[in-house]
Every structure is written in structure tokens, then in C-alpha cells.
Design a protein around this motif. Structure first.
Motif, short mmCIF file in Angstrom:
data_model
loop_
_atom_site.label_atom_id
_atom_site.label_comp_id
_atom_site.label_asym_id
_atom_site.label_seq_id
_atom_site.Cartn_x
_atom_site.Cartn_y
_atom_site.Cartn_z
N PRO A 95 -1.54 -7.47 -8.81
CA PRO A 95 -2.26 -6.67 -7.82
C PRO A 95 -2.02 -7.16 -6.40
CG PRO A 95 -3.69 -7.15 -9.68
CD PRO A 95 -2.44 -7.97 -9.86
N LEU A 96 -2.52 -6.40 -5.45
CA LEU A 96 -2.36 -6.72 -4.03
C LEU A 96 -2.83 -8.11 -3.69
CD1 LEU A 96 -3.48 -3.49 -2.16
CD2 LEU A 96 -1.23 -4.55 -2.11
N ALA A 97 -2.15 -8.72 -2.74
CA ALA A 97 -2.49 -10.08 -2.34
C ALA A 97 -3.92 -10.19 -1.86
CB ALA A 97 -1.53 -10.55 -1.25
N VAL A 98 -4.38 -9.16 -1.15
CA VAL A 98 -5.73 -9.26 -0.59
C VAL A 98 -6.78 -9.37 -1.67
CG1 VAL A 98 -5.18 -8.08 1.55
CG2 VAL A 98 -5.79 -6.73 -0.44
N GLU A 99 -6.47 -8.91 -2.90
CA GLU A 99 -7.45 -8.99 -3.97
C GLU A 99 -7.59 -10.40 -4.49
OE1 GLU A 99 -6.66 -6.08 -6.92
OE2 GLU A 99 -6.63 -4.41 -5.51
N ASP A 152 0.83 -1.21 0.00
CA ASP A 152 0.00 0.00 0.00
C ASP A 152 0.86 1.25 0.00
OD1 ASP A 152 -2.46 1.29 0.00
OD2 ASP A 152 -2.42 1.56 2.17
N ASN A 153 2.12 1.10 0.45
CA ASN A 153 3.13 2.16 0.34
C ASN A 153 2.72 3.45 1.04
OD1 ASN A 153 5.72 2.79 -0.56
ND2 ASN A 153 4.95 3.88 -2.37
N SER A 154 2.18 3.30 2.25
CA SER A 154 1.73 4.47 2.99
C SER A 154 2.54 4.63 4.27
CB SER A 154 0.24 4.31 3.35
OG SER A 154 -0.16 5.31 4.26
N ASP A 155 2.85 5.92 4.61
CA ASP A 155 3.58 6.19 5.84
C ASP A 155 2.80 5.75 7.08
OD1 ASP A 155 5.65 7.34 4.43
OD2 ASP A 155 4.82 9.37 4.54
N LEU A 156 1.50 5.66 6.94
CA LEU A 156 0.67 5.30 8.08
C LEU A 156 0.92 3.88 8.57
CD1 LEU A 156 -2.73 6.83 6.87
CD2 LEU A 156 -1.13 7.82 8.54
N HIS A 157 1.51 3.05 7.70
CA HIS A 157 1.65 1.63 8.02
C HIS A 157 2.99 1.27 8.65
CE1 HIS A 157 -2.10 0.96 6.12
NE2 HIS A 157 -1.68 1.03 4.88
N GLU A 158 3.94 2.21 8.73
CA GLU A 158 5.30 1.84 9.12
C GLU A 158 5.34 1.21 10.51
OE1 GLU A 158 9.87 3.55 9.30
OE2 GLU A 158 8.22 4.92 8.86
N LEU A 159 4.73 1.84 11.50
CA LEU A 159 4.76 1.28 12.85
C LEU A 159 4.01 -0.05 12.91
CD1 LEU A 159 4.23 4.45 15.08
CD2 LEU A 159 6.32 3.13 14.76
N SER A 160 2.88 -0.12 12.21
CA SER A 160 2.12 -1.37 12.19
C SER A 160 2.93 -2.48 11.56
CB SER A 160 0.81 -1.17 11.44
OG SER A 160 0.11 -2.38 11.33
N LEU A 161 3.65 -2.16 10.47
CA LEU A 161 4.48 -3.16 9.80
C LEU A 161 5.59 -3.67 10.72
CD1 LEU A 161 4.90 -1.81 6.16
CD2 LEU A 161 4.10 -4.08 6.81
N LEU A 162 6.26 -2.74 11.41
CA LEU A 162 7.33 -3.15 12.32
C LEU A 162 6.78 -4.07 13.41
CD1 LEU A 162 9.33 0.18 12.72
CD2 LEU A 162 10.18 -1.97 11.73
N GLY A 163 5.63 -3.73 13.95
CA GLY A 163 5.03 -4.57 14.98
C GLY A 163 4.72 -5.96 14.48
N GLN A 164 4.21 -6.06 13.25
CA GLN A 164 3.85 -7.37 12.70
C GLN A 164 5.09 -8.18 12.31
OE1 GLN A 164 -0.04 -7.49 10.34
NE2 GLN A 164 0.61 -5.35 10.09
#
Length: 789
Positions: A284-288, A122-134
Motif C-alpha cells: 500500500p501507499l507509503a503514507v499508510e 495516487d496516479n492522478s492527473d491532478l498531481h503532475e505539476l505538483s510532482l514536477l515541482g517537487q
């Protein structure tokens, strides 16, 4: 968002591979096959095929080759080796492979991969912390559940986890030096003797073996990506001399370091860097690629639903009910499944009703034992009068049985004596519920069958006027014209069966017009056949007559192991949910593999066809019936892949599944013996599906949600055997022979472990409750929802 070089993920791609490629990287890689199939060949020549919905890891600095097939799509990402080391996660010690170890639970791993992939791409800055946590969550899961470093046999891993971590860190920091067991022991204030025993117990290797493995893992990058001499590489990584390095290297890779370098550089592999920069494979994205279905159901709208999923079960010969072991398993099944009718064969036989010597009277002790058992446990007999346990397995025109007794005086006298006996000994209310069936055996003449049917019908109505009697037990895989002819014969001879019986088997050997064995496969489910037969009954007989499916199973092909697979659970769930409202009786074939004569069972080896296998282990089919038995009396909503109900006590039930039909039945015909490795190749390729349910109109309060998940890691006996075989050093025939009769302790273990996974959560609900589950092919999930207060 542009991820910097310090970010743990070096690359992440979802791509379609159209050609064979070599691959090698200095990252720790994970691959999740979304669709299609990918074959991965390692540098030692081992090839493993990964169909859709499987995951595996690729270790850093190892050479692989990817061979795609079908329309494959995969998620592939690499984690920086430095990040792995910093977090004490050694990729060489991780075994996360759903093919090599299918009896593990990979659901959490797959969900993390899907979430990481979706947010990363998704390439969004909003996901960085969530990505690190996962990512940290993923590493923790790999360390705790998929690491082979700490013995699974010990119960004190937590007690010594800090010491184990200290040893790993010491070795990673000092493996280039001339360290010894004594120097490590001194640094930890332990004796070498104690440390040696500790190492073997927790690292599955002695100190020198582990150290050499670690050193060699780190030499691979220099061997493949630099021009350093092999001698320099050996010394720089802690080996005392080149001869020691060569010897240890060949022990692991069966070739010398120079040969390894030559092989690795002869065909430059695809690397993580190339894969990260190249856009050729992007999709496309995996979720699709995962179908998500959102179901909204208002619980206030409901209708009555028949509770007949487990109403009828086949138990085979009547004499089985004289066996103490069989009776114990029957009573346990009755407790779990709430059975109603038992379909019994050969009740009217010399075995069950012997004639008294020198007299015309009969001896009914065996019959009375069986009927007392049923009566005392709330069960009712459904007596099959014609089959005499017809042998489906060895069915050919040459050995098709010819029954001539059903309209003969000797049989009729015995049957009338039986009816007189039960009338005198059991109450009328129970007898009114009895059912009888007369099966028309192939090649039996119309006169023999229908004259016998008429005579038997007259006797039943004389003694048990409210009991039900029907036939002809048409096998749906045979020519449909024969059913039409039999219905016309009933009409033309003015015979009035109380029900029409048929036998539904999706896949079985049958006869063609000239008597040759061929394979029959129902196109898609059984519902279409059911509706067609109901229409024929009404149009030919002039009115509706109940349709009973008195024998029902997916496959009667021996030695295919299908019954031990999760497929069988989805097959039962799908077809019973679709058919039960239009057929009050649907009888699974069979309850217990010990129902068969020993010569019949031997043809099945370990796979059987029953709810309980010959080692008294419940199969996935058994668990599917248990789910269905717990469905409520009121239907809220039913659709493709799901059913929502409410029980009389106010609880709610959600049953959902992901069914994959037979797709490769030709291989079943061509092969005399079938490999345990082939089972999941018989079915069509079905992607995962996420089922999201929102129940509205609930009374506010605290709710308890009890989830039961049947998948390849939970409840599948086949996948336990698959995991054992893949980890064994013997061939398949020897392996299957050895597990045919497990030791008592092993059988007890399988009974305890081959069960669905259970999870319980508690939720505060205002008016709506949402449930979500991602199901791979052959998965079944049952939610039981209870209001606490």
C-alpha cells in the motif's frame, strides 16, 4: 495517469523485499526505508545496513545487492539520467546517505520522498505539476546540500557557481573528445594555471582525475548492457588507448573492465525496467505506513500542573561544589534548567568537616562555602547520608559496601555539630526546605539501618523540625520483596519517614539471589513501577506517603554510548511527563560526568551518563530537560506522545516525541565492549509518526511559533561521532581513544553544533492554529507559541 517516457521519474515502487537480489540500473535511484532493515552491498564489497527511517542513493550503472531482514518496506524510485544531466546534477557527485553522514538533516529529503511517493502512486492527473515541482525541489536540495563537487570549506561557492556550472556542462558535452585542461581554459578565457587551482579547490580533484571519473561512469552502461569490445568502449568515451582505460578503471574498481563485465553478467541483476513492470513487491501507499495522530485541544480548558520536572538533580560528592569549573557548569545549568534541589553525597565526612587538631570542635569552612553557593543562587540541599557515593559500576556481592557509621557515635556527633552550625548561620525559612535521605546499602542488616535511621531522624527533628527525612533508596531492579520488607520494618518499628525514596534505572547490572551479576531491564517505561510502589506504600503504611525517585536514568551499563544518543532525550521526556504528577522529586543521575572519580569515569570512555559529558558538552538529555523546563504552569491536554500547556504569561507550549524502548538487551550482556555502531540496534523498531495539533479558542491575532527539533542531525553527540568514525580510515578503538579529549576548538564546535534545530514562523490566527511534525524514532519536538499582537 500514465506517465510518458519524458517524465523525470522512470519508476517508483513501495515494496517489501523477501529475498536477496542483485540490482543495477542506469537511473539515479533513491531509497527510503519505511520499516525493517535493508543491507546494501556495493560492487566493491562494502556492506551497509539501513534500519528504518534511513535514506540513501544508488548511482547509475553501479552493481548492488539487496539483503532484506525483518519486515522491511521501502520506497524506491529512479530518476532518468538524461533529466539529471539536463539539470546539471551529476549523480556520481551526490552523497545523500543518512548512515554514512548521520549528522546531516534529512528531514526535508524524507518529506519530499514521502510526498512524491504519495502523489505518484495516487496516479492522478491532478498531481503532475505538483510532482514536477517537487522533483525539481529535490534536485536543487541534492545539488546545494548533498553534492561533494563544491568544497564546503569555501565561502565563495555562490560567487563561482556559474563558472562551476559552465565547467560541468563543458565536460558533459565534450568528455568523449580529446579535451585537455588547456582547451577548457581557452573556452572560458582563463589561464591553465588559474583553472588548475580553481579545479582542485572546487572539485576536490585535479582536472584529469575528474575527467577520467566522468568517462568511466559513462562506460559502465556499455560494458554491462552491450557486446561492444572493451577497446571500442574505451575509445568511444575519450580514452586514448585500452591500456590507459584499464589502468584508470582498476584505480576506481580494483578490477579490470573485462572482469567487471563478467561479474555483472554472471548473475543478471534486477533492473529498473523489471522493477517498474513487476508487481510482486507492491504494497500500500507509503503514507499508510506512517501513523498520523490528530490532536484537537481547546485552550480554554486547563488545570494547574506541577512545575517539578527539573526540581531535583544529582551532583555527587559535596567536594565537587568546591571546584570552580564544576560550579560554573552548575550555574549555567541552573540558568537553563531552573534547578531547585541538589542531591549531595558525603556532606557529613572528614573531607567536608575536618576535626580541629587536639580539639573536639569541627572546621566548617568547606561546608559553608558549599552552602553559601547554594543559598546565593536559590538552590536547596538534598543531603544523602548513607551512600557515600556507592559504586554502581563495580557492584558485586563481593565488594558491596558495609556501612556501620550511621548509628555510631562518631558520625552522629559530627552530624549534630553540622546541624547546630547550619541552624546558627542560615535562616529558618531556607532550612525548613531541606531534605535528608538515608539509603539502605545492600547486605546492611535491618538493625543497623533502622536504628541508624531512628537516631538520625531524632537529630534532624531536634534542630530542623520542618526539614524532611526519608529512605530507604530501594533499587527497583532488585527483588521487589525487599521493598515490601523495608516498608514493613518502618511500620513495625513505628518509624515515620517523610517520604519513601527509590532509584529507577531502566537497564542496569544487578545481583541475582546467589550474588551473580545479571542484567535487569524494565519491561516498558517506569510508570507501572511507580504506581505499584505507591499502592504498596499505602497498603503497608496505612496512609499515603510521598514517593521520591531520587536517582533516575535509562542505563548504567558502561561503554554502551546510550547516553549520547537521541534515545535518552525521548526516555526522559516520556517518563517525566508520565510520572511527575505522582512524584514531586525525580532526580536525574547525574548532572556532570566530572562528578565521578577519575577511575569511575574512565570506564565510560566518551559516553558518560550525565546531562553534561566530561568534555563539558550538553547531551541530548540536557536538551530534553530544557524543553521540559519551558512547559507552562497550566495543563491543557496530555496524552500518549504529547503534552500541551499554557504559561502564566499566556504563551502556549506543545511537547511531542516518538519513543522506542529497549528491544535487544541480550547483546549488552554478551559483549564486554560495545560498538558505537550498535547503539540504535538496542531499540525496538518504531515507524515514523506524524503529530498534527489543532489548538482552538485562541485570541485572534498574529502568532509567533518557535519550533525546537531534537533528532539525530540536531543535538545528538553520538551521531556526530558516528559520522566521523564512518568517514575515518582507523579502527573504532583508535577513533574513540582519539576523541576522548578533543582540542579546545573542537569541543567549542561540538558545544555549538550539538543543539536542537530551531525554526520560527509567524501565522495569522482567527481562532485555530494547526501545527504538524513528522517524528522518527528518538525524536523530540518542542513548540513555543507566542501571541505577538
Amino acid at each position: 495517469m500514465n506517465y510518458n517516457s519524458d517524465f523525470p521519474i522512470s519508476f517508483l515502487k513501495q515494496y517489501h523485499l523477501s529475498k536477496s537480489i542483485p540490482y543495477q540500473s542506469d537511473t539515479f535511484d533513491m531509497i527510503y526505508i519505511i520499516s525493517g532493515t535493508l543491507t546494501i552491498t556495493s560492487e566493491n564489497g562494502d556492506s551497509i545496513e539501513y534500519p528504518q527511517n534511513n535514506v540513501t542513493v544508488l548511482h547509475s550503472n553501479h552493481a548492488y545487492r539487496f539483503e532484506p531482514s525483518n519486515d522491511n518496506i521501502m520506497i524506491h524510485f529512479g530518476i532518468n539520467s538524461g533529466f539529471m544531466v539536463q539539470n546539471n546534477c551529476i549523480d556520481a557527485q551526490i552523497l545523500c546517505d543518512s548512515i554514512l553522514e548521520p549528522n546531516r538533516n534529512y528531514i526535508q529529503i524524507k518529506n519530499l520522498i514521502m510526498n512524491i511517493s504519495s502523489q505518484y502512486l495516487d496516479n492522478s492527473d491532478l498531481h503532475e505539476l505538483s510532482l514536477l515541482g517537487q522533483i525539481y525541489q529535490l534536485l536543487a536540495l541534492l545539488q546545494t546540500d548533498y553534492s561533494i563537487t563544491v568544497s564546503d570549506a569555501t565561502n565563495d561557492g555562490g560567487k563561482y557557481q556559474e563558472r562551476i556550472s559552465q565547467i560541468r556542462t563543458y565536460l558533459l558535452e565534450n568528455y568523449r573528445q580529446q579535451i585537455t585542461l588547456s582547451s577548457l581554459a581557452d573556452s572560458m578565457f582563463l589561464t591553465p594555471q588559474y583553472l588548475s587551482k580553481f579545479f582542485k579547490r572546487h572539485f576536490h580533484a585535479n582536472f584529469n582525475q575528474y575527467l577520467n571519473q566522468l568517462r568511466i561512469e559513462h562506460t559502465l552502461r556499455d560494458i554491462m548492457y552491450t557486446s561492444k569490445s572493451i577497446t571500442d568502449i574505451a575509445v568511444q568515451h575519450g580514452f586514448p588507448n585500452i591500456s590507459t582505460f584499464n589502468r584508470r578503471f582498476k584505480e576506481i574498481y580494483q578490477i579490470s573492465p573485462r572482469e567487471y563485465r563478467k561479474k555483472a553478467t554472471s548473475a543478471p541483476p534486477v533492473t529498473a525496467e523489471w522493477l517498474s513492470e513487476n508487481r510482486e513487491f507492491e504494497t500500500p501507499l507509503a503514507v499508510e505506513n506512517i501513523n498520523t495522530r490528530e490532536i484537537s485541544a481547546f485552550v480554554g480548558l486547563k488545570t494547574q500542573m506541577p512545575q517539578n520536572f527539573t526540581k531535583l538533580i544529582n551532583v555527587g560528592y559535596a567536594r565537587n561544589l568546591l571546584s570552580q569549573g564544576f560550579v560554573q557548569r552548575l550555574l549555567k545549568a541552573n540558568q537553563d534548567l531552573n534547578l531547585d534541589y541538589l542531591r549531595i553525597e558525603s556532606m557529613i565526612s572528614n573531607t567536608m568537616i575536618p576535626r580541629l587538631a587536639g580539639r573536639d570542635d569541627y572546621y566548617f569552612t568547606n561546608v559553608q562555602t558549599v552552602l553559601n553557593l547554594l543559598y546565593e543562587n536559590g538552590l536547596t540541599p538534598f543531603i544523602e547520608l548513607g551512600k557515600n557515593s556507592f559504586d554502581y559500576l563495580n557492584y558485586s556481592m563481593a565488594n558491596a559496601p558495609m556501612r556501620i557509621y550511621s548509628n555510631k557515635e562518631r558520625f552522629l556527633n559530627m552530624f549534630e555539630a553540622f546541624l547546630a552550625f547550619v541552624t546558627d548561620h542560615y535562616d529558618a525559612e531556607w532550612l525548613d526546605r531541606w531534605h535528608f535521605e538515608l539509603w539502605k546499602i545492600p547486605r546492611e542488616s535491618d538493625d543497623d539501618y533502622f536504628e541508624g535511621f531512628d537516631k538520625i531522624n531524632r537529630l534532624i527533628k531536634k534542630y530542623l523540625p520542618n526539614a524532611k527525612f526519608g529512605g530507604p533508596g530501594h533499587i527497583t531492579s532488585m527483588n521487589s520483596d525487599s521493598l515490601i520488607h523495608q516498608l514493613e520494618e518502618f511500620r513495625n518499628r513505628d518509624l515515620h519517614p517523610d517520604f519513601i525514596s527509590v532509584h529507577f534505572f531502566t537497564l542496569q547490572y544487578t545481583l541475582d539471589e546467589v550474588g551473580n551479576i545479571d542484567l535487569s531491564a524494565v519491561a516498558r517505561g517506569l510508570r507501572t513501577q511507580q504506581l505499584w510502589i505507591l499502592d504498596r506504600i499505602k497498603s503497608i503504611m496505612g496512609h499515603e506517603i510521598p514517593l521520591y525517585i531520587t536517582e533516575f536514568n535509562s542505563s548504567l551499563i558502561p561503554q554502551t554510548y546510550i547516553n549520547e544518543s537521541c534515545f535518552q532525550a525521548t526516555f526522559i521526556t516520556k517518563n517525566l511527563l508520565e510520572m511527575h504528577t505522582d512524584s514531586d522529586m525525580i532526580g536525574y543521575w547525574m548532572l556532570d560526568d566530572s562528578s565521578f572519580k577519575s577511575k569511575d569515569l574512565s570506564i565510560y570512555l566518551v559516553n558518560g551518563i550525565s546531562l553534561i559529558n566530561k568534555n563539558q558538552i550538553p547531551t541530548p538529555a540536557y536538551h530534553a530537560y530544557s524543553f521540559l523546563n519551558h512547559m507552562g504552569e497550566f495543563l491543557i491536554e496530555q496524552g500518549e506522545n504529547y503534552c500541551i500547556t499554557q504559561s502564566k504569561d499566556g504563551n502556549y507550549q506543545v511537547l511531542t516525541y516518538n519513543y522506542a524502548h529497549f528491544a535487544n538487551v541480550e547483546s549488552l550482556v554478551k559483549n564486554v565492549k560495545h560498538s558505537i555502531l550498535d547503539v540504535y540496534h538496542y531499540f525496538e523498531s518504531v515507524p515514523p509518526i506524524t503529530m498534527k495539533f489543532t489548538l482552538s479558542g485562541l485570541t485572534p491575532g498574529k502568532y509567533r511559533v518557535h519550533r525546537h527539533l531534537l533528532d539525530r542531525a540536531h543535538g545528538s553527540l553520538l551521531d556526530v561521532h558516528l559520522g566521523g568514525f564512518r568517514a575515518s580510515i582507523i579502527d573504532e578503538m583508535e577513533y574513540m581513544y582519539k576523541i576522548q579529549t578533543p582540542a579546545r576548538a573542537d569541543a567549542d564546535y561540538l558545544r555549538k553544533t550539538c543543539v536542537p534545530e530551531e525554526r520560527v514562523i509567524f501565522l495569522n490566527v482567527e481562532s485555530e492554529l494547526t501545527l504538524s511534525i513528522t517524528l522518527n524514532a528518538h525524536n523530540v519536538c518542542f513548540f513555543d507559541i507566542t501571541k505577538e499582537y
